[in-house]
Design a protein around this motif. Structure first.
Motif, mmCIF file in Angstrom:
data_model
loop_
_atom_site.group_PDB
_atom_site.id
_atom_site.type_symbol
_atom_site.label_atom_id
_atom_site.label_comp_id
_atom_site.label_asym_id
_atom_site.label_seq_id
_atom_site.Cartn_x
_atom_site.Cartn_y
_atom_site.Cartn_z
ATOM 1 N N THR A 91 0.758 -1.244 0.163
ATOM 2 C CA THR A 91 -0.035 0.173 0.100
ATOM 3 C C THR A 91 0.792 1.236 -0.002
ATOM 4 O O THR A 91 2.084 0.991 0.474
ATOM 5 C CB THR A 91 -0.730 -0.050 1.123
ATOM 6 O OG1 THR A 91 -0.002 -0.170 2.256
ATOM 7 C CG2 THR A 91 -1.879 -1.080 1.321
ATOM 8 N N ASN A 119 1.356 5.558 1.015
ATOM 9 C CA ASN A 119 0.933 6.453 2.128
ATOM 10 C C ASN A 119 1.405 7.714 1.618
ATOM 11 O O ASN A 119 2.134 7.699 0.713
ATOM 12 C CB ASN A 119 1.502 6.105 3.468
ATOM 13 C CG ASN A 119 0.450 6.518 4.586
ATOM 14 O OD1 ASN A 119 -0.210 7.591 4.386
ATOM 15 N ND2 ASN A 119 0.695 5.824 5.651
ATOM 16 N N LYS A 136 -14.913 0.970 -2.036
ATOM 17 C CA LYS A 136 -14.091 1.497 -1.181
ATOM 18 C C LYS A 136 -12.950 0.348 -0.306
ATOM 19 O O LYS A 136 -11.814 0.676 -0.116
ATOM 20 C CB LYS A 136 -14.968 2.058 -0.054
ATOM 21 C CG LYS A 136 -15.660 3.239 -0.185
ATOM 22 C CD LYS A 136 -16.563 3.650 0.787
ATOM 23 C CE LYS A 136 -17.442 4.999 0.289
ATOM 24 N NZ LYS A 136 -18.367 5.433 1.466
ATOM 25 N N GLY A 137 -13.480 -0.811 -0.412
ATOM 26 C CA GLY A 137 -12.634 -2.030 0.147
ATOM 27 C C GLY A 137 -11.415 -2.012 -0.913
ATOM 28 O O GLY A 137 -10.274 -2.381 -0.499
ATOM 29 N N ARG A 152 -8.796 0.545 -0.605
ATOM 30 C CA ARG A 152 -7.957 0.313 0.519
ATOM 31 C C ARG A 152 -6.826 -0.545 0.281
ATOM 32 O O ARG A 152 -6.050 -0.864 1.279
ATOM 33 C CB ARG A 152 -8.739 0.132 1.739
ATOM 34 C CG ARG A 152 -9.375 1.407 2.270
ATOM 35 C CD ARG A 152 -10.586 1.168 3.074
ATOM 36 N NE ARG A 152 -11.108 2.484 3.385
ATOM 37 C CZ ARG A 152 -11.735 3.386 2.868
ATOM 38 N NH1 ARG A 152 -11.990 3.265 1.515
ATOM 39 N NH2 ARG A 152 -12.160 4.486 3.445
ATOM 40 N N LYS A 153 -6.984 -1.605 -0.641
ATOM 41 C CA LYS A 153 -5.870 -2.420 -1.010
ATOM 42 C C LYS A 153 -4.661 -2.028 -1.448
ATOM 43 O O LYS A 153 -3.514 -2.328 -1.120
ATOM 44 C CB LYS A 153 -6.271 -3.579 -2.057
ATOM 45 C CG LYS A 153 -7.297 -4.526 -1.604
ATOM 46 C CD LYS A 153 -7.582 -5.766 -2.710
ATOM 47 C CE LYS A 153 -8.631 -6.604 -2.219
ATOM 48 N NZ LYS A 153 -8.926 -7.573 -3.091
ATOM 49 N N ILE A 171 -3.897 1.810 -1.184
ATOM 50 C CA ILE A 171 -3.788 3.252 -0.697
ATOM 51 C C ILE A 171 -3.944 3.085 0.988
ATOM 52 O O ILE A 171 -5.048 2.609 1.354
ATOM 53 C CB ILE A 171 -4.990 4.329 -1.107
ATOM 54 C CG1 ILE A 171 -4.640 4.384 -2.655
ATOM 55 C CG2 ILE A 171 -4.551 5.469 -0.408
ATOM 56 C CD1 ILE A 171 -5.754 5.314 -3.534
ATOM 57 N N ALA A 172 -3.139 3.648 1.614
ATOM 58 C CA ALA A 172 -2.969 3.646 3.316
ATOM 59 C C ALA A 172 -3.151 5.001 3.341
ATOM 60 O O ALA A 172 -3.042 5.276 4.989
ATOM 61 C CB ALA A 172 -1.894 3.018 3.536
ATOM 62 N N CYS A 173 -3.097 5.994 2.637
ATOM 63 C CA CYS A 173 -3.309 7.492 3.038
ATOM 64 C C CYS A 173 -4.669 7.972 3.343
ATOM 65 O O CYS A 173 -5.656 7.944 2.599
ATOM 66 C CB CYS A 173 -2.765 8.340 1.820
ATOM 67 S SG CYS A 173 -2.921 10.072 2.257
ATOM 68 N N LYS A 174 -4.968 8.135 4.664
ATOM 69 C CA LYS A 174 -6.184 8.391 5.081
ATOM 70 C C LYS A 174 -6.915 9.574 4.499
ATOM 71 O O LYS A 174 -8.144 9.641 4.348
ATOM 72 C CB LYS A 174 -6.115 8.558 6.631
ATOM 73 C CG LYS A 174 -5.688 7.320 7.388
ATOM 74 C CD LYS A 174 -5.947 7.533 8.918
ATOM 75 C CE LYS A 174 -5.563 6.198 9.737
ATOM 76 N NZ LYS A 174 -5.748 6.075 11.082
ATOM 77 N N LEU A 191 -7.956 8.699 0.980
ATOM 78 C CA LEU A 191 -9.121 7.832 0.945
ATOM 79 C C LEU A 191 -10.213 8.439 1.429
ATOM 80 O O LEU A 191 -11.470 8.555 0.906
ATOM 81 C CB LEU A 191 -8.933 6.897 1.935
ATOM 82 C CG LEU A 191 -7.916 5.615 1.777
ATOM 83 C CD1 LEU A 191 -7.637 4.561 3.081
ATOM 84 C CD2 LEU A 191 -8.343 4.988 0.551
ATOM 85 N N ASP A 225 -13.565 8.813 -0.720
ATOM 86 C CA ASP A 225 -15.024 8.271 -0.398
ATOM 87 C C ASP A 225 -15.947 9.458 -0.518
ATOM 88 O O ASP A 225 -17.087 9.210 -0.905
ATOM 89 C CB ASP A 225 -14.903 8.102 1.138
ATOM 90 C CG ASP A 225 -14.129 6.907 1.398
ATOM 91 O OD1 ASP A 225 -13.886 6.122 0.786
ATOM 92 O OD2 ASP A 225 -13.509 6.540 2.577
#
Length: 472
Positions: free
Chosen positions: A105, A107, A257-258, A261-262, A264-267, A270, A274
């Motif tokens: 992932t 970030n 969305k799931g 997240r595979k 991308i880890a940057c909140k 995301l 979303d």
């Protein structure tokens, strides 16, 4: 066993250092005061396994044999684990051979999105071909201020997506389209420029929609190459051709969305994704939690990410060699029609249970032949192993378009340059098929002559052209 020689001092500056000093690789004048001694191991003494592999020695044969045996064991284990492919999809556990979890992932992506240079480059891409539009000109009047405003909204997490403008298009079929304000399109271009490469290197080579350098013509060439290879090797060809029913309107937000997240880890990235995905809930034509607007740039990337799961299932789990996809249309080529019928059942089970999608009524398995079969209708062409023709619907659309252009040119509503753009676009598409006679005959039917002196178009005098766009 031979003893290693003892050499003293620094490796590089060893002219006079140490008791057993030897000059290893420098001039004798390059000296230091290092003292002491150590084993002088060269690369070949330090790494005997490496040098054994680089030479034709018994050690190399032993190492190569061990590597081959280890790889063979791994392949056999994978084959045993994927033997579940013969069973129905419902009998496979969720974390079985079809759980394609991406381990790596990324970030710290968000600063690349709100960077001012990135936003300016996104603005240039968003305005391409649209500089005459009023909303683009209004944005350009205070370009720097508008970009800084977008940057501040992104930095302080205050960005809110604008209202959609829904409308319909009727060619090649009726679709509901929703367009965002120009400033939101700039943000989407900046977002896609950062996250698209994360998946682009992951996508299979035979996925052709909305990818740089991979359009309809390359996809049609590749599909025909698959047909020819199977025909050459097995003397018969069958095709499983499928189309997802109302694809964009059926994409599930939670599943999408799931999948995001595979990789991308940057909140913060995301959260922006979303927000864009959930904005489709404001459209009356979409069920809450389901569907993406066709007019969004991010929708194209999301649609490819969503069906990338299907690509991996067919290529890696079912191990089908001849598979190609263009957005929601895909084909599997095989000599055995019964085999493709089994593949169809497995694919439809996977789509229903994993992605909550289903195929439409046009999905079928058929033999491909000139005499005892039919052509593959794919990417705007009717494709056989020996030749390629244009779709009948494509011929009907260009005929209607040329008739409309002829009437508008005669009334002085459009220029000859505008006519040339449409004709050139269709001719470029037709040149990838065996259609020389058709092009000559069709273009010879229409002569563009001014009936009245040219006049500037008016809102009431010359309505905009309603003909179909010249594309497959």
């Amino acid at each position: 066993m031979k003893r290693l020689p003892i050499r003293g001092g620094n490796w590089n500056n060893a002219a006079t250092s140490g008791v057993f000093a030897l000059n290893l690789n420098n001039a004798r004048t390059n000296v230091n005061n290092s003292i002491g001694s150590r084993p002088a191991l060269g690369d070949r003494q330090k790494r005997p396994a490496y040098w054994a592999c680089r030479q034709n020695t018994p050690q190399k044969d032993a190492l190569s044999s061990a590597m081959v045996k280890a790889r063979s064991r791994k392949i056999k284990q994978m084959a045993r684990s994927s033997s579940a492919c013969a069973r129905p999809f419902a009998a496979i556990t969720p974390r079985g051979p079809f759980d394609f979890t991406m381990a790596k992932t990324y970030n710290n992506l968000f600063p690349q999105i709100y960077d001012f240079e990135a936003l300016h480059a996104a603005y240039l891409r968003a305005r391409a071909g649209k500089r005459s539009r009023r909303e683009v000109q209004q944005f350009e009047q205070d370009l720097e201020g508008n970009l800084i405003q977008l940057q501040n909204e992104l930095i302080w997490d205050q960005y809110q997506i604008g209202a959609y403008l829904p409308f319909k298009v009727y060619e090649p079929k009726e679709r509901n389209v929703a367009a965002l304000p120009f400033r939101d399109r700039v943000v989407q271009h900046a977002l896609v420029a950062v996250i698209e490469p994360l998946w682009e290197r992951r996508f299979i080579s035979d996925s052709y929609a909305c990818r740089p350098g991979r359009g309809t013509h390359l996809g049609a060439d590749r599909a025909q190459a698959m047909l020819r290879k199977v025909k050459r090797e097995h003397s018969k060809v069958s095709v499983f051709k499928a189309d997802i029913a109302k694809y964009f309107q059926s994409i599930d937000h939670s599943i999408l969305k799931g999948l995001m997240r595979k990789r991308i880890a940057c909140k913060r990235t995301l959260a922006l994704l979303d927000h864009i995905i959930d904005s489709a809930n404001s459209l009356s034509s979409h069920i809450p939690g389901v569907g993406l607007p066709i007019g969004n740039l991010t929708s194209q990337l999301c649609a490819n990410i969503y069906l990338h799961e299907l690509d991996e299932f067919i290529k890696h789990a079912l191990r089908e060699k001849h598979y190609a996809r263009y957005m929601d249309d895909f084909i599997v080529v095989h000599p055995d029609k019964a085999h493709l019928q089994r593949v169809r059942v497995q694919v439809e089970d996977f789509l229903a249970q994993r992605l909550r999608l289903k195929t439409n009524h046009k999905t079928q398995v058929f033999p491909l032949s000139v005499l005892h079969g039919r052509a593959l209708d794919f990417l705007g062409y009717r494709i056989w192993t020996t030749h390629r023709r244009l779709r009948k619907s494509s011929i009907s659309r260009i005929t209607l378009t040329l008739r409309t252009l002829q009437r508008q040119y005669a009334d002085g509503c459009i220029s000859l340059e505008r006519v040339g753009q449409s004709v050139t676009s269709w001719v470029a598409h037709a040149m990838h098929a065996d259609a020389l006679g058709l092009r000559t005959r069709l273009l010879g039917r229409f002569a563009f002559v001014r009936a009245t002196p040219a006049r500037p178009p008016t809102p009431t005098g010359c309505p905009p052209m309603q003909a179909a766009p010249l594309k497959p």
